[in-house]
Design a protein around this motif. Structure first.
Motif, PDB file in Angstrom:
ATOM      1  N   SER A  23      33.651  31.372  46.410  1.00 45.98           N
ATOM      2  CA  SER A  23      33.046  31.776  47.321  1.00 45.98           C
ATOM      3  C   SER A  23      33.246  33.365  47.096  1.00 45.98           C
ATOM      4  O   SER A  23      32.348  33.920  48.655  1.00 45.98           O
ATOM      5  CB  SER A  23      34.368  31.724  48.554  1.00 45.98           C
ATOM      6  N   LEU A  24      33.944  33.782  46.429  1.00 41.93           N
ATOM      7  CA  LEU A  24      34.159  35.037  46.298  1.00 41.93           C
ATOM      8  C   LEU A  24      33.012  35.983  45.532  1.00 41.93           C
ATOM      9  O   LEU A  24      32.487  37.486  45.836  1.00 41.93           O
ATOM     10  CB  LEU A  24      35.219  35.526  46.367  1.00 41.93           C
ATOM     11  N   GLY A  25      32.298  35.147  44.895  1.00 40.06           N
ATOM     12  CA  GLY A  25      31.429  35.849  43.791  1.00 40.06           C
ATOM     13  C   GLY A  25      31.167  35.699  42.845  1.00 40.06           C
ATOM     14  O   GLY A  25      30.874  36.647  41.722  1.00 40.06           O
ATOM     15  N   TYR A  26      33.064  35.168  41.846  1.00 47.40           N
ATOM     16  CA  TYR A  26      33.536  35.974  40.214  1.00 47.40           C
ATOM     17  C   TYR A  26      32.617  34.938  40.061  1.00 47.40           C
ATOM     18  O   TYR A  26      32.176  35.486  38.599  1.00 47.40           O
ATOM     19  CB  TYR A  26      34.722  35.796  41.062  1.00 47.40           C
ATOM     20  N   CYS A  27      32.562  34.099  39.576  1.00 47.45           N
ATOM     21  CA  CYS A  27      31.480  33.311  39.263  1.00 47.45           C
ATOM     22  C   CYS A  27      31.342  31.472  39.965  1.00 47.45           C
ATOM     23  O   CYS A  27      32.247  31.446  41.033  1.00 47.45           O
ATOM     24  CB  CYS A  27      33.013  32.645  37.966  1.00 47.45           C
ATOM     25  N   SER A  28      30.362  31.020  39.320  1.00 51.42           N
ATOM     26  CA  SER A  28      30.252  29.373  39.804  1.00 51.42           C
ATOM     27  C   SER A  28      31.644  28.861  39.757  1.00 51.42           C
ATOM     28  O   SER A  28      32.538  28.808  38.560  1.00 51.42           O
ATOM     29  CB  SER A  28      29.266  28.727  39.794  1.00 51.42           C
ATOM     30  N   LEU A  36      38.432  31.789  33.127  1.00 50.84           N
ATOM     31  CA  LEU A  36      40.024  32.272  33.000  1.00 50.84           C
ATOM     32  C   LEU A  36      39.666  32.266  31.827  1.00 50.84           C
ATOM     33  O   LEU A  36      41.051  32.329  31.909  1.00 50.84           O
ATOM     34  CB  LEU A  36      40.081  30.527  33.899  1.00 50.84           C
ATOM     35  N   ARG A  37      39.355  32.217  30.772  1.00 48.99           N
ATOM     36  CA  ARG A  37      39.834  32.497  29.700  1.00 48.99           C
ATOM     37  C   ARG A  37      39.027  33.630  29.628  1.00 48.99           C
ATOM     38  O   ARG A  37      40.473  34.745  28.509  1.00 48.99           O
ATOM     39  CB  ARG A  37      39.101  30.545  28.750  1.00 48.99           C
ATOM     40  N   LEU A  38      38.359  33.932  29.271  1.00 46.80           N
ATOM     41  CA  LEU A  38      38.206  35.736  29.606  1.00 46.80           C
ATOM     42  C   LEU A  38      38.979  36.292  30.111  1.00 46.80           C
ATOM     43  O   LEU A  38      38.619  37.533  29.496  1.00 46.80           O
ATOM     44  CB  LEU A  38      35.651  34.954  29.884  1.00 46.80           C
ATOM     45  N   ASN A  39      39.483  35.684  31.161  1.00 47.09           N
ATOM     46  CA  ASN A  39      39.828  37.387  32.479  1.00 47.09           C
ATOM     47  C   ASN A  39      41.633  36.547  32.478  1.00 47.09           C
ATOM     48  O   ASN A  39      41.591  36.031  32.051  1.00 47.09           O
ATOM     49  CB  ASN A  39      38.877  37.166  33.600  1.00 47.09           C
ATOM     50  N   THR A  40      42.293  38.094  32.808  1.00 49.38           N
ATOM     51  CA  THR A  40      43.245  37.345  32.723  1.00 49.38           C
ATOM     52  C   THR A  40      43.496  37.384  34.404  1.00 49.38           C
ATOM     53  O   THR A  40      43.314  37.988  34.920  1.00 49.38           O
ATOM     54  CB  THR A  40      44.623  38.691  31.975  1.00 49.38           C
ATOM     55  N   VAL A  41      43.477  36.124  34.179  1.00 49.12           N
ATOM     56  CA  VAL A  41      43.354  35.488  35.895  1.00 49.12           C
ATOM     57  C   VAL A  41      45.818  34.942  36.067  1.00 49.12           C
ATOM     58  O   VAL A  41      46.316  33.804  35.571  1.00 49.12           O
ATOM     59  CB  VAL A  41      43.116  34.113  36.199  1.00 49.12           C
ATOM     60  N   LEU A  42      46.104  36.102  37.155  1.00 52.18           N
ATOM     61  CA  LEU A  42      48.301  35.473  37.244  1.00 52.18           C
ATOM     62  C   LEU A  42      47.832  35.338  38.497  1.00 52.18           C
ATOM     63  O   LEU A  42      47.542  35.648  39.610  1.00 52.18           O
ATOM     64  CB  LEU A  42      48.293  37.020  36.672  1.00 52.18           C
ATOM     65  N   VAL A  43      48.785  34.194  38.698  1.00 51.43           N
ATOM     66  CA  VAL A  43      49.262  33.305  40.765  1.00 51.43           C
ATOM     67  C   VAL A  43      50.311  33.730  40.168  1.00 51.43           C
ATOM     68  O   VAL A  43      51.140  32.686  39.547  1.00 51.43           O
ATOM     69  CB  VAL A  43      48.713  31.708  40.180  1.00 51.43           C
ATOM     70  N   LYS A  54      45.947  24.572  43.489  1.00 53.39           N
ATOM     71  CA  LYS A  54      46.240  24.961  44.092  1.00 53.39           C
ATOM     72  C   LYS A  54      47.020  26.746  44.359  1.00 53.39           C
ATOM     73  O   LYS A  54      47.893  26.854  44.099  1.00 53.39           O
ATOM     74  CB  LYS A  54      46.791  23.617  45.225  1.00 53.39           C
ATOM     75  N   VAL A  55      46.167  27.743  44.960  1.00 52.50           N
ATOM     76  CA  VAL A  55      46.775  28.822  45.277  1.00 52.50           C
ATOM     77  C   VAL A  55      46.619  29.379  46.861  1.00 52.50           C
ATOM     78  O   VAL A  55      45.856  29.061  47.354  1.00 52.50           O
ATOM     79  CB  VAL A  55      46.140  29.599  43.725  1.00 52.50           C
ATOM     80  N   ASN A  56      47.346  30.497  47.229  1.00 48.93           N
ATOM     81  CA  ASN A  56      46.931  31.723  47.826  1.00 48.93           C
ATOM     82  C   ASN A  56      46.033  32.280  47.435  1.00 48.93           C
ATOM     83  O   ASN A  56      46.065  32.899  46.975  1.00 48.93           O
ATOM     84  CB  ASN A  56      48.141  32.167  48.688  1.00 48.93           C
ATOM     85  N   HIS A  57      45.472  32.716  48.725  1.00 51.19           N
ATOM     86  CA  HIS A  57      44.671  34.183  48.301  1.00 51.19           C
ATOM     87  C   HIS A  57      45.132  35.274  47.475  1.00 51.19           C
ATOM     88  O   HIS A  57      45.224  35.949  46.914  1.00 51.19           O
ATOM     89  CB  HIS A  57      43.669  34.354  49.203  1.00 51.19           C
ATOM     90  N   CYS A  58      46.651  35.096  48.416  1.00 50.13           N
ATOM     91  CA  CYS A  58      46.873  36.846  48.383  1.00 50.13           C
ATOM     92  C   CYS A  58      48.523  36.625  47.144  1.00 50.13           C
ATOM     93  O   CYS A  58      48.518  37.538  46.756  1.00 50.13           O
ATOM     94  CB  CYS A  58      48.209  36.705  49.325  1.00 50.13           C
ATOM     95  N   ASP A  59      48.244  35.172  45.925  1.00 50.71           N
ATOM     96  CA  ASP A  59      49.021  35.625  44.931  1.00 50.71           C
ATOM     97  C   ASP A  59      48.421  35.622  43.587  1.00 50.71           C
ATOM     98  O   ASP A  59      48.882  35.109  42.161  1.00 50.71           O
ATOM     99  CB  ASP A  59      49.923  34.318  45.278  1.00 50.71           C
ATOM    100  N   GLU A  65      44.262  42.948  39.289  1.00 55.58           N
ATOM    101  CA  GLU A  65      42.830  43.043  40.532  1.00 55.58           C
ATOM    102  C   GLU A  65      43.586  42.846  41.607  1.00 55.58           C
ATOM    103  O   GLU A  65      43.723  41.201  40.908  1.00 55.58           O
ATOM    104  CB  GLU A  65      42.266  44.191  40.465  1.00 55.58           C
ATOM    105  N   PRO A  66      43.922  42.678  42.794  1.00 55.83           N
ATOM    106  CA  PRO A  66      44.303  41.745  43.703  1.00 55.83           C
ATOM    107  C   PRO A  66      42.486  41.242  44.134  1.00 55.83           C
ATOM    108  O   PRO A  66      41.604  41.496  43.326  1.00 55.83           O
ATOM    109  CB  PRO A  66      44.620  42.411  44.894  1.00 55.83           C
ATOM    110  N   LEU A  67      43.003  39.614  44.585  1.00 56.41           N
ATOM    111  CA  LEU A  67      40.958  39.015  44.614  1.00 56.41           C
ATOM    112  C   LEU A  67      40.882  40.122  46.091  1.00 56.41           C
ATOM    113  O   LEU A  67      41.353  40.034  46.775  1.00 56.41           O
ATOM    114  CB  LEU A  67      41.584  38.038  45.348  1.00 56.41           C
ATOM    115  N   ASP A  68      39.141  40.307  45.866  1.00 54.98           N
ATOM    116  CA  ASP A  68      38.476  41.164  47.342  1.00 54.98           C
ATOM    117  C   ASP A  68      39.362  40.218  48.126  1.00 54.98           C
ATOM    118  O   ASP A  68      39.487  39.301  48.533  1.00 54.98           O
ATOM    119  CB  ASP A  68      36.805  40.704  46.758  1.00 54.98           C
TER     120      ASP A  68
END
Length: 240
Positions: A23-28, A36-43, A54-59, A65-68
């Motif tokens: 929904s935020l346009g990062y990828c389909s 998720l393999r090519l970028n460091t995504v932390l929750v 399952k995540v909250n936007h702010c986490d 960098e935080p999500l847009d």
């Protein structure tokens, strides 16, 4: 009972990570696992690889960098030659935004439009409610234009536009009062609270003059004095 209600409320704001990314346009959603393999995504500071988490936007952090924001409001200094449309051919104003902003769902749209040859302040958002509020004729949203005229002012334009008696060709109601400030004989600042089709150009055509350059200095209190042609910035929620 209170704790269970709080937990239920928290779960309402949680959704799958791939849904956020899409929904935020990062990828389909189908590309999320590779993303998720090519970028460091932390929750909550733990790296995740499962797109169904399952995540909250702010986490969520992506490459530190935080999500847009879930709703974006952008002010852009529109250059001449760009079209405020998703569908027309030619140079579209959205091409001035990062690709992930262009891929957001719902789409980012301009709040109102500027003609292809008109430059200056324009807001863009994917917040449909805000877009409706700022384009509603009932809201009297202030717009200030710098207008360069082909011929010198006659001298009665200020009183005429402020009178609230100008009825443009093809209209059946007079325009609301507008405020004109003369800079020199061929240059004025014009403040209006409507957004009729080609309104500023038609107002000066009504006086027998022609607009040869039109630049919007301000929209809804926001200006682009600090932005070069084609530059934009995100507006913080507390400023909107």
């Amino acid at each position: 009972m209170l704790i269970s209600k709080l937990l239920k409320r928290i779960r309402i704001f949680m959704k799958r990570l791939d849904a956020f990314l899409s929904s935020l346009g990062y990828c389909s959603r189908s590309e999320a696992r590779l993303f998720l393999r090519l970028n460091t995504v932390l929750v909550k500071n733990e790296r995740v690889f499962n797109p169904s988490t399952k995540v909250n936007h702010c986490d969520v952090l992506i490459n530190s960098e935080p999500l847009d924001a879930e709703k974006l409001v952008i002010i852009l200094n529109k250059p001449s030659g760009y079209i405020c449309s998703h569908n027309d051919a030619g140079k579209l104003i959205y091409s001035l935004l990062p690709l992930r902003y262009q891929n957001r769902n719902p789409k980012i749209s301009t709040i109102g439009r500027l003609d292809i040859d008109t430059t200056g302040a324009i807001l863009l958002t994917d917040d449909g409610e805000l877009n409706h509020k700022l384009t509603s004729p009932k809201k009297d949203v202030k717009k200030i234009y710098e207008v360069t005229l082909q011929n010198p002012l006659k001298g009665d334009e200020k009183e005429l536009f402020f009178s609230g008696e100008v009825i443009l060709n093809g209209e059946d109601k007079p325009l609301k009062p507008a405020f004109l400030k003369q800079i020199n004989s061929n240059l004025v600042h014009l403040e209006i609270v409507e957004g009729k089709y080609h309104q500023v150009k038609r107002m000066f055509a009504y006086t027998g003059n022609k607009v040869i350059k039109l630049h919007r200095l301000e929209f809804a209190g926001f200006r682009v004095d600090d932005l070069k042609d084609g530059e934009f910035k995100i507006l913080e929620n507390d400023k909107i």
